[in-house]
Write a protein that holds these residues in place. Structure first.
Motif, PDB file in Angstrom:
ATOM      1  N   GLU A 147       0.846  -1.201   0.000  1.00  0.00           N
ATOM      2  CA  GLU A 147       0.000   0.000   0.000  1.00  0.00           C
ATOM      3  C   GLU A 147       0.877   1.244   0.000  1.00  0.00           C
ATOM      4  OE1 GLU A 147      -3.474   0.902   1.353  1.00  0.00           O
ATOM      5  OE2 GLU A 147      -4.302  -1.107   1.269  1.00  0.00           O
ATOM      6  N   VAL A 148       0.443   2.264  -0.713  1.00  0.00           N
ATOM      7  CA  VAL A 148       1.194   3.519  -0.778  1.00  0.00           C
ATOM      8  C   VAL A 148       1.077   4.246   0.556  1.00  0.00           C
ATOM      9  CG1 VAL A 148       1.349   5.775  -1.899  1.00  0.00           C
ATOM     10  CG2 VAL A 148       0.910   3.740  -3.269  1.00  0.00           C
ATOM     11  N   ASP A 149       2.220   4.671   1.080  1.00  0.00           N
ATOM     12  CA  ASP A 149       2.281   5.457   2.317  1.00  0.00           C
ATOM     13  C   ASP A 149       2.692   6.873   1.914  1.00  0.00           C
ATOM     14  OD1 ASP A 149       2.929   6.750   4.675  1.00  0.00           O
ATOM     15  OD2 ASP A 149       4.099   5.091   5.495  1.00  0.00           O
ATOM     16  N   PRO A 150       1.769   7.846   2.005  1.00  0.00           N
ATOM     17  CA  PRO A 150       2.088   9.202   1.529  1.00  0.00           C
ATOM     18  C   PRO A 150       3.238   9.869   2.282  1.00  0.00           C
ATOM     19  CG  PRO A 150      -0.040   9.170   2.658  1.00  0.00           C
ATOM     20  CD  PRO A 150       0.424   7.756   2.547  1.00  0.00           C
ATOM     21  N   VAL A 151       3.587   9.368   3.462  1.00  0.00           N
ATOM     22  CA  VAL A 151       4.700   9.940   4.221  1.00  0.00           C
ATOM     23  C   VAL A 151       6.029   9.397   3.704  1.00  0.00           C
ATOM     24  CG1 VAL A 151       5.762  10.093   6.513  1.00  0.00           C
ATOM     25  CG2 VAL A 151       3.288  10.292   6.282  1.00  0.00           C
ATOM     26  N   ARG A 152       6.039   8.127   3.289  1.00  0.00           N
ATOM     27  CA  ARG A 152       7.293   7.464   2.908  1.00  0.00           C
ATOM     28  C   ARG A 152       7.462   7.298   1.396  1.00  0.00           C
ATOM     29  NH1 ARG A 152       7.775   2.197   5.156  1.00  0.00           N
ATOM     30  NH2 ARG A 152       9.967   2.528   5.585  1.00  0.00           N
ATOM     31  N   HIS A 153       6.363   7.444   0.640  1.00  0.00           N
ATOM     32  CA  HIS A 153       6.408   7.213  -0.801  1.00  0.00           C
ATOM     33  C   HIS A 153       5.958   8.448  -1.571  1.00  0.00           C
ATOM     34  CE1 HIS A 153       5.293   2.865   0.563  1.00  0.00           C
ATOM     35  NE2 HIS A 153       6.584   3.108   0.728  1.00  0.00           N
ATOM     36  N   GLN A 154       6.648   8.731  -2.657  1.00  0.00           N
ATOM     37  CA  GLN A 154       6.250   9.809  -3.552  1.00  0.00           C
ATOM     38  C   GLN A 154       5.817   9.137  -4.862  1.00  0.00           C
ATOM     39  OE1 GLN A 154       9.400  12.446  -4.716  1.00  0.00           O
ATOM     40  NE2 GLN A 154       8.036  13.830  -5.798  1.00  0.00           N
ATOM     41  N   VAL A 155       4.562   9.325  -5.218  1.00  0.00           N
ATOM     42  CA  VAL A 155       4.028   8.683  -6.421  1.00  0.00           C
ATOM     43  C   VAL A 155       4.488   9.483  -7.636  1.00  0.00           C
ATOM     44  CG1 VAL A 155       1.933   8.022  -7.666  1.00  0.00           C
ATOM     45  CG2 VAL A 155       2.044   7.796  -5.160  1.00  0.00           C
ATOM     46  N   MET A 156       5.204   8.796  -8.530  1.00  0.00           N
ATOM     47  CA  MET A 156       5.703   9.438  -9.753  1.00  0.00           C
ATOM     48  C   MET A 156       4.645   9.386 -10.853  1.00  0.00           C
ATOM     49  SD  MET A 156       8.526  10.536  -8.731  1.00  0.00           S
ATOM     50  CE  MET A 156       9.207  11.140 -10.260  1.00  0.00           C
ATOM     51  N   MET A 157       4.000   8.204 -10.978  1.00  0.00           N
ATOM     52  CA  MET A 157       2.938   8.066 -11.979  1.00  0.00           C
ATOM     53  C   MET A 157       2.114   6.827 -11.678  1.00  0.00           C
ATOM     54  SD  MET A 157       4.875   6.759 -15.378  1.00  0.00           S
ATOM     55  CE  MET A 157       6.631   6.720 -15.154  1.00  0.00           C
ATOM     56  N   ARG A 158       0.937   6.792 -12.321  1.00  0.00           N
ATOM     57  CA  ARG A 158       0.065   5.623 -12.215  1.00  0.00           C
ATOM     58  C   ARG A 158       0.210   4.821 -13.504  1.00  0.00           C
ATOM     59  NH1 ARG A 158      -3.177   5.340  -8.013  1.00  0.00           N
ATOM     60  NH2 ARG A 158      -3.570   7.197  -6.787  1.00  0.00           N
ATOM     61  N   VAL A 159       0.284   3.515 -13.341  1.00  0.00           N
ATOM     62  CA  VAL A 159       0.439   2.639 -14.513  1.00  0.00           C
ATOM     63  C   VAL A 159      -0.544   1.483 -14.393  1.00  0.00           C
ATOM     64  CG1 VAL A 159       2.870   3.209 -14.859  1.00  0.00           C
ATOM     65  CG2 VAL A 159       2.269   1.293 -13.383  1.00  0.00           C
ATOM     66  N   GLU A 160      -0.822   0.881 -15.535  1.00  0.00           N
ATOM     67  CA  GLU A 160      -1.653  -0.318 -15.515  1.00  0.00           C
ATOM     68  C   GLU A 160      -0.791  -1.458 -15.008  1.00  0.00           C
ATOM     69  OE1 GLU A 160      -3.937  -1.298 -18.946  1.00  0.00           O
ATOM     70  OE2 GLU A 160      -4.413   0.797 -19.326  1.00  0.00           O
ATOM     71  N   SER A 161      -1.382  -2.298 -14.153  1.00  0.00           N
ATOM     72  CA  SER A 161      -0.607  -3.370 -13.541  1.00  0.00           C
ATOM     73  C   SER A 161      -1.528  -4.476 -13.064  1.00  0.00           C
ATOM     74  CB  SER A 161       0.186  -2.807 -12.368  1.00  0.00           C
ATOM     75  OG  SER A 161       0.735  -3.827 -11.597  1.00  0.00           O
ATOM     76  N   ASP A 162      -0.926  -5.626 -12.805  1.00  0.00           N
ATOM     77  CA  ASP A 162      -1.667  -6.735 -12.213  1.00  0.00           C
ATOM     78  C   ASP A 162      -1.812  -6.543 -10.703  1.00  0.00           C
ATOM     79  OD1 ASP A 162      -1.791  -7.893 -14.702  1.00  0.00           O
ATOM     80  OD2 ASP A 162      -0.066  -9.228 -14.374  1.00  0.00           O
ATOM     81  N   GLN A 163      -1.092  -5.566 -10.136  1.00  0.00           N
ATOM     82  CA  GLN A 163      -1.154  -5.299  -8.693  1.00  0.00           C
ATOM     83  C   GLN A 163      -2.497  -4.638  -8.364  1.00  0.00           C
ATOM     84  OE1 GLN A 163       1.075  -6.343  -6.586  1.00  0.00           O
ATOM     85  NE2 GLN A 163       2.460  -7.052  -8.186  1.00  0.00           N
ATOM     86  N   PRO A 164      -2.977  -4.791  -7.122  1.00  0.00           N
ATOM     87  CA  PRO A 164      -4.225  -4.127  -6.739  1.00  0.00           C
ATOM     88  C   PRO A 164      -4.104  -2.608  -6.916  1.00  0.00           C
ATOM     89  CG  PRO A 164      -3.543  -5.692  -5.045  1.00  0.00           C
ATOM     90  CD  PRO A 164      -2.428  -5.609  -6.035  1.00  0.00           C
TER      91      PRO A 164
END
Length: 196
Positions: A147-164
């Motif tokens: 799961e993305v943690d907004p404190v520890r992770h910076q989202v660069m982009m959204r991509v299509e994936s098999d991940q949830p």
């Protein structure tokens, strides 16, 4: 006529008595007033003495307060100076351990172009990671599906994936944290609407 003289004597005697009574009352009043004035003067003396004591105590307390304030200001200055010295020493110690890593990288780049420097760079990276580990710096490298943690992770982009949807797909650049504080966020790609 004898009667008139007796009346005059009686009147004079009454007047004399009245004057004596008045004189006695005035003397009593003067005595009471004198005693009241003496009491008031004694009370004024007591109050002046109390005021003098209170002023002396207030001056003493003010003097002590000023000394305490000066002591506290001096303490704050000393503590700040000590903190700066500790910070400088800590930085100096860290750099003392980091400079040899840089020297190894420079030596690796000084090699002939046809020499494979991969082993040397990997060894230098291990040494560098060891220094960071000693400083309590840990990498932030989330696994795919985390799961993305907004404190520890910076989202660069959204991509299509098999991940949830809304979970990490890939780490573009790792992040770092020290003592629970994020120094650098991990840059990650995240599964978008096309995710599983």
């Amino acid at each position: 006529m004898h009667e008139d003289a007796a009346e005059e004597t009686a009147d004079a005697s009454d007047e004399g008595r009245e004057e004596r009574d008045l004189a006695d009352r005035v003397a009593e009043y003067d005595a009471e007033l004198g005693a009241a004035v003496e009491d008031l003067e004694a009370r004024v003396d007591e109050l002046e003495a109390e005021l003098s004591e209170t002023e002396a105590r207030a001056a003493d307390l003010e003097s002590r307060l000023k000394r305490k304030q000066a002591d506290f200001q001096n303490y704050k200055k000393r503590a700040k100076k000590r903190q700066e010295e500790l910070k400088e020493r800590a930085t100096e110690d860290f750099l003392t351990r980091l400079v040899p890593v840089r020297d190894d990288l420079v030596r690796a780049l000084d090699q002939d172009e046809d020499v494979d420097i991969r082993d040397g760079v990997e060894s230098t990276l291990e040494e560098f990671d060891h220094v960071l580990d000693e400083e309590g710096v840990t990498p932030i490298q989330p696994n795919p599906g985390t799961e993305v943690d907004p404190v520890r992770h910076q989202v660069m982009m959204r991509v299509e994936s098999d991940q949830p949807e809304g979970t990490v797909v890939d780490v573009y650049r790792p992040g770092y944290e020290m003592a629970g504080t994020v120094i650098q966020e991990a840059q990650v790609t995240v599964s978008g609407e096309g995710g599983a």
